[in-house]
Each structure stands twice: as C-alpha cells, then as structure tokens.
Write a protein that holds these residues in place. Structure first.
Motif, short mmCIF file in Angstrom:
data_model
loop_
_atom_site.label_atom_id
_atom_site.label_comp_id
_atom_site.label_asym_id
_atom_site.label_seq_id
_atom_site.Cartn_x
_atom_site.Cartn_y
_atom_site.Cartn_z
N VAL A 37 0.84 -1.21 0.00
CA VAL A 37 0.00 0.00 0.00
C VAL A 37 0.87 1.25 0.00
O VAL A 37 0.57 2.25 -0.67
CB VAL A 37 -0.96 -0.03 1.21
CG1 VAL A 37 -1.66 1.32 1.36
CG2 VAL A 37 -1.98 -1.13 1.04
N SER A 38 1.98 1.19 0.77
CA SER A 38 2.89 2.35 0.80
C SER A 38 3.47 2.62 -0.59
O SER A 38 3.58 3.77 -1.05
CB SER A 38 4.01 2.10 1.82
OG SER A 38 3.49 1.99 3.12
N ASP A 41 0.83 4.04 -2.63
CA ASP A 41 0.58 5.44 -2.25
C ASP A 41 1.65 6.35 -2.86
O ASP A 41 1.34 7.43 -3.39
CB ASP A 41 0.58 5.53 -0.72
CG ASP A 41 0.30 6.95 -0.26
OD1 ASP A 41 -0.79 7.49 -0.57
OD2 ASP A 41 1.19 7.57 0.37
N LYS A 42 2.90 5.87 -2.77
CA LYS A 42 3.97 6.67 -3.38
C LYS A 42 3.75 6.81 -4.88
O LYS A 42 3.95 7.88 -5.47
CB LYS A 42 5.32 6.02 -3.09
CG LYS A 42 5.73 6.10 -1.63
CD LYS A 42 7.09 5.43 -1.42
CE LYS A 42 7.51 5.50 0.05
NZ LYS A 42 8.82 4.84 0.29
N LEU A 44 0.90 6.67 -6.39
CA LEU A 44 -0.21 7.58 -6.62
C LEU A 44 0.22 9.04 -6.44
O LEU A 44 -0.23 9.93 -7.16
CB LEU A 44 -1.37 7.25 -5.67
CG LEU A 44 -2.12 5.93 -5.96
CD1 LEU A 44 -3.15 5.65 -4.87
CD2 LEU A 44 -2.79 5.99 -7.33
N GLN A 45 1.09 9.27 -5.45
CA GLN A 45 1.60 10.63 -5.25
C GLN A 45 2.37 11.11 -6.49
O GLN A 45 2.22 12.25 -6.94
CB GLN A 45 2.49 10.68 -4.01
CG GLN A 45 1.73 10.52 -2.70
CD GLN A 45 2.66 10.54 -1.49
OE1 GLN A 45 3.88 10.68 -1.65
NE2 GLN A 45 2.09 10.39 -0.29
N GLU A 48 -0.13 11.78 -9.07
CA GLU A 48 -0.81 13.05 -8.82
C GLU A 48 0.07 14.23 -9.23
O GLU A 48 -0.40 15.21 -9.82
CB GLU A 48 -1.20 13.15 -7.35
CG GLU A 48 -2.36 12.23 -6.97
CD GLU A 48 -2.67 12.30 -5.48
OE1 GLU A 48 -1.89 12.99 -4.77
OE2 GLU A 48 -3.65 11.69 -5.05
#
Length: 212
Positions: A37-38, A41-42, A44-45, A48
């Motif tokens: 997940v981390s 998330d990275k 996805l960041q 983004e």
C-alpha cells in the motif's frame, strides 16, 4: 516510482504468499500489504504530481493555443491589410499612369506652344523691323514735307518782300552795265516817262554771263 517497479512489487508479493503457503502469519501479511500500500501510495503521489504537471502543461498548451489563435487572427488582419494595401497601391499606380499621361500631353502642348512662341517672336521682330523702316520712311517723308513747306515759306516771304517792286523783262545784258541808268533809258525811250523816278535798289535777278 515507475510502472515497472510497481509490477515488480506485485510479483514479489505473490511469490512471498505462494512461498509461505499455510505458514503465513498475519503480521507478515500485514507488513507485506502495508509495504504494498505504501508503494502504491507513493506511486499515486507521483501520478498526482504528474497529473498536476499535466494540468500545468494543459494550461501552457491552452495559453499557446490562445496565442496561436490570436496570431492567426492577427495574421488574417495583416492579410486583409496587405490586400487593402495592394488595392491602394494599384489605385496609386493607376493615378500615376494617369498623371504621367497628362504630363506627356502637357509636354506636347508645351513644345507646341514653344514653337508658336518662337514663331510669334520672329513675327514681332519682323514687325519691329518693318516699323523701323516705316519710321525711317516717315522721317524722310517728314523731311520732304518740311522742305516743301520751307520752299513755300521762302516763296511767300520773297513775294511779300517784292510786293512794292517793279519787275522789267526783255532788257539785254551788257557787260559792266549801270542797271539803274539802263532802266531809266528804257523808261524814257520806250515808255515815254520823262520825270525822274526814285528807285530804292535796282538789280538783275540773274548774273550776267561772261563772254567766252
């Protein structure tokens, strides 16, 4: 994180689950999921941030599109002005051709007028010459007229001075004669006048010619 790294992380997670089988403990699975997940998330960041940059790119592209549109409109305006300028230049060219044609006609008329002026000058010079000749002739005529007038005046004065004179003709010319004595003899012998007449002056009109 790149897409290839995310794919590798998923494959590692599957291999861990398959390798442990039923011996997998909950903490290990949780750690694995947390790591996954981390990583996601990275990712996805990063996505983004890429999307934000894409928005900036979109704004830049929109600005460029607007500028291109403005430039296209300006180009159309320039083309319109160039067309108008070409039309004006054509009109000026037509005016220039008309002015040139008029100048050519004026040059022809001016040359014709110059020739006529030269002819007029020649005629005027001839007139002045004729006037000078007429003036000379007039002066000669005036001289002749004055001479005739002077002759008439002299004759008139001569007649006036001789109005109390006696004129005798037919007397022979004698050398060294005494004209008064010759006249008295003529009056006594031919006319029978005996008394003495007083003469103021006695003379002949023509001088006696000498014998050869």
């Amino acid at each position: 994180m790149a897409l290839s790294e995310t794919r590798k992380l998923m494959e590692d997670s599957r291999s861990i689950i398959k390798g442990n089988g039923d011996d997998l403990s909950v903490p290990l699975l949780l750690n694995t999921f947390i790591s996954l997940v981390s990583s996601i998330d990275k990712r996805l960041q990063v996505v983004e941030k890429g999307i934000e940059k894409f928005g900036e790119f979109k704004s830049i592209i929109s600005s460029l599109t607007s500028r291109v549109t403005t430039n296209e409109q300006g180009l159309k305006t320039c083309q319109t002005k160039v067309t108008e300028l070409e039309t004006n230049v054509q009109g000026i060219g037509n005016i220039f051709d008309d002015v040139k044609a008029r100048c050519d006609r004026n040059n022809i008329v001016t040359e014709k007028n110059s020739n006529e002026l030269e002819q007029a000058k020649a005629c005027i010079n001839n007139l002045f010459k004729n006037l000078a000749e007429l003036s000379d002739q007039r002066q000669e005529c005036n001289c002749q007229t004055e001479l005739a007038n002077m002759k008439e005046r002299v004759l008139d004065l001569q007649c006036r001075s001789m109005k109390n004179n006696l004129v005798f003709t037919g007397l022979y010319n004698v050398r060294d004669e005494n004209t008064e004595e010759l006249l008295r003899c003529f009056l006594h012998n031919e006319l029978g006048i005996d008394y003495k007449i007083e003469f103021g002056n006695v003379h002949r009109f023509i001088k006696v010619a000498e014998d050869p």
